[in-house]
Design a protein around this motif. Sequence first.
Motif, PDB file in Angstrom:
ATOM      1  N   PRO A  68       0.829  -1.218   0.000  1.00 33.24           N
ATOM      2  CA  PRO A  68       0.000   0.000   0.000  1.00 33.24           C
ATOM      3  C   PRO A  68       0.855   1.256   0.000  1.00 33.24           C
ATOM      4  CG  PRO A  68       0.003  -1.019   2.169  1.00 33.24           C
ATOM      5  CD  PRO A  68       0.687  -1.990   1.257  1.00 33.24           C
ATOM      6  N   ILE A  69       0.259   2.326  -0.482  1.00 37.43           N
ATOM      7  CA  ILE A  69       0.905   3.639  -0.474  1.00 37.43           C
ATOM      8  C   ILE A  69      -0.019   4.618   0.242  1.00 37.43           C
ATOM      9  CG2 ILE A  69       2.174   3.194  -2.623  1.00 37.43           C
ATOM     10  CD1 ILE A  69       0.074   4.940  -4.061  1.00 37.43           C
ATOM     11  N   ALA A  70       0.481   5.786   0.557  1.00 35.90           N
ATOM     12  CA  ALA A  70      -0.347   6.823   1.179  1.00 35.90           C
ATOM     13  C   ALA A  70      -1.338   7.360   0.148  1.00 35.90           C
ATOM     14  CB  ALA A  70       0.528   7.940   1.712  1.00 35.90           C
ATOM     15  N   CYS A  71      -2.616   7.294   0.477  1.00 33.74           N
ATOM     16  CA  CYS A  71      -3.687   7.756  -0.413  1.00 33.74           C
ATOM     17  C   CYS A  71      -4.508   8.798   0.353  1.00 33.74           C
ATOM     18  CB  CYS A  71      -4.574   6.593  -0.842  1.00 33.74           C
ATOM     19  SG  CYS A  71      -3.712   5.260  -1.714  1.00 33.74           S
ATOM     20  N   PRO A  72      -4.177  10.066   0.224  1.00 35.89           N
ATOM     21  CA  PRO A  72      -4.837  11.097   1.045  1.00 35.89           C
ATOM     22  C   PRO A  72      -6.361  11.050   0.984  1.00 35.89           C
ATOM     23  CG  PRO A  72      -2.969  12.029  -0.123  1.00 35.89           C
ATOM     24  CD  PRO A  72      -3.130  10.645  -0.656  1.00 35.89           C
ATOM     25  N   ALA A  73      -6.942  10.904  -0.214  1.00 39.62           N
ATOM     26  CA  ALA A  73      -8.401  10.935  -0.341  1.00 39.62           C
ATOM     27  C   ALA A  73      -9.027   9.688   0.293  1.00 39.62           C
ATOM     28  CB  ALA A  73      -8.802  11.050  -1.806  1.00 39.62           C
TER      29      ALA A  73
END
Length: 609
Positions: free
Chosen positions: A112-117
Amino acid sequence: MPILFLCLLCLIAVPSRASDLASLANQPYWQVLGHYEAAVPGARPGSSAIHDTGFFLAADGQYNAEHELQATLAAMQAPVGDAPDQHAKCRFPARRQWLASQLPALSPALAPIACPAYDGWRKAKSGASLLLANGYLSNPASFYGHIFLKFDDADNSNDLLHQSINFGAINMQGDSPLVYIVKGVAGGYDAEFQEVDFYRQKHTYGDDELRDLWEFKLKLSQDKLEQLLAHTWEIKNKKYTYYFFKKNCAFRLLELLDVTGSHYAEQANRPWLIPLATPVNIHQANPDAFSAVLFHPSRQTQFEFALNQLTGKALAAFYDIVAAAPAHAGWGALDSLPLAEQQALLDTLIEYGQYKKLGKTSNTPDWQHFYRQVLLKRLALPASETSVQGSIEKTYQYPDRPPSLIGLSVPLKRTAEQQITIRPAYYDLLDADVTHPLFSQLKMGEMVLQGKQQQWQLAQLNVIDVVAVDNSTPIQPHQMLGSWQIKGGWGKLAASQADSDRHAFISGGYGLAWRQQKQLMFRALPLAALQTDFQRVNPYFGMEGQLVLKATPRLSASLTWQYLHGTREQNTLQRREIDTRLVLSKQLDVRISKDIGNRTLSLAGNYYW
């Protein structure tokens, strides 16, 4: 150069053999994630139910699950860039989770990566519930109730501020009820899952349409909740085709829940699916599916509850004040009551005002002034220990029977013909239960076959047959309520017609009704009807009267009288009938019908499924 890098990455990152990729694409869970449907039950899945380009990464992804899988694997491993929310890992978190579990060799690439929304939307969502709204005969879209999803928010104890996910047809503005039914049945509308604040849903159903809401808390592990949230994010605002009878809110919610491994949609294999029956279907498939069932009363239910708490002088004072309102409210009766009864009376008047929307700008200044008087008088008294809404305790009752019926009617005269009735949905005046509007009828697609031994013919096809009585709470003991009905199909307008007079018809009327609590109802209304053999139209005008008695939960009866006069044929049609129903079990009942005009008596046995 970036394109070359991506191509090389695709070659080394996807499963080594085309057969491995095809096998993965045919996995049931990938089909669920892509909403791929079989054209024929049991056949290999074909195109996706979603027809929104924003849902697919391959150019032909809607029609080819394998190509969509290949494009997804490539996009998941592409560089993130400056707009992470546009990356495939953020747009399709449920796909990423599943692919990482299926392809451990690619775990680093599928991390996983950082997904702000998504992360902001996902934050604090701690549970999920199904919300069921009762049936509503004033709107064809809600004939069979409505069901939607709600997510709990651990950071907010007020559930009105939680988020709900609603599936429904879109772009219906300006369409009449008849147009809606035709287009809804034929797939003439797009539909999508939309995010709606729960307080808006509560206001629409509970305040405007006066429909109770039932909340079924889903018992989900944290992993299953994550799967549900991730896939909900993927399908929000994506377009489907809406079908009123099957691919409706109930089916799409079951389909959404299938990402948790439930297989609910897979088991919904009948050609129609009714929202009101969804909780019982889930409960039958998995008795442990719900951790709790909560009740959200409508404004009408809150008012009825408060009114039922008044007794003696307080109840008499309520009727006096309402009868005199708005110009000359009889407040003298209020001042003579003890404090507790004053509080209860004013609380009931406030509920009455909310129920009737007396404080709204759409009302006259006199009514607005009256409602302000009620509020000011209540504010002058101490607060009560409990609120009306908080005092209402109600236990959900699963429907008394399944929604479909098949029955055999045998006349008690040997020369008469037998009848087989097949009713896909939903209920009539005698078998309506506590989950249906009081003293109502909603039958669609009902067929009656008539004959003996091997000789049977279609005698009647009722495409739609609706009877409704205004469910408003009577304020005066003998208050009359509105009642309407509409019926359309092919066959006889009345039993007294000759067999040769079976033709297409439509009939309807609007009149008045009176009811005594929930046991007795009488209604009378003028009728108008048209019958046609498609060469000429025969108009009819007349009257109908009906008495319905709900003696006990197992025993009910009706007396119907109908008179129609044909203005073209100058003929008269009459129907005089007594029907009695006795419940034997959840799936069986027997009925005795007496046609007074034809002097026939018949016995019917019905099986509900």
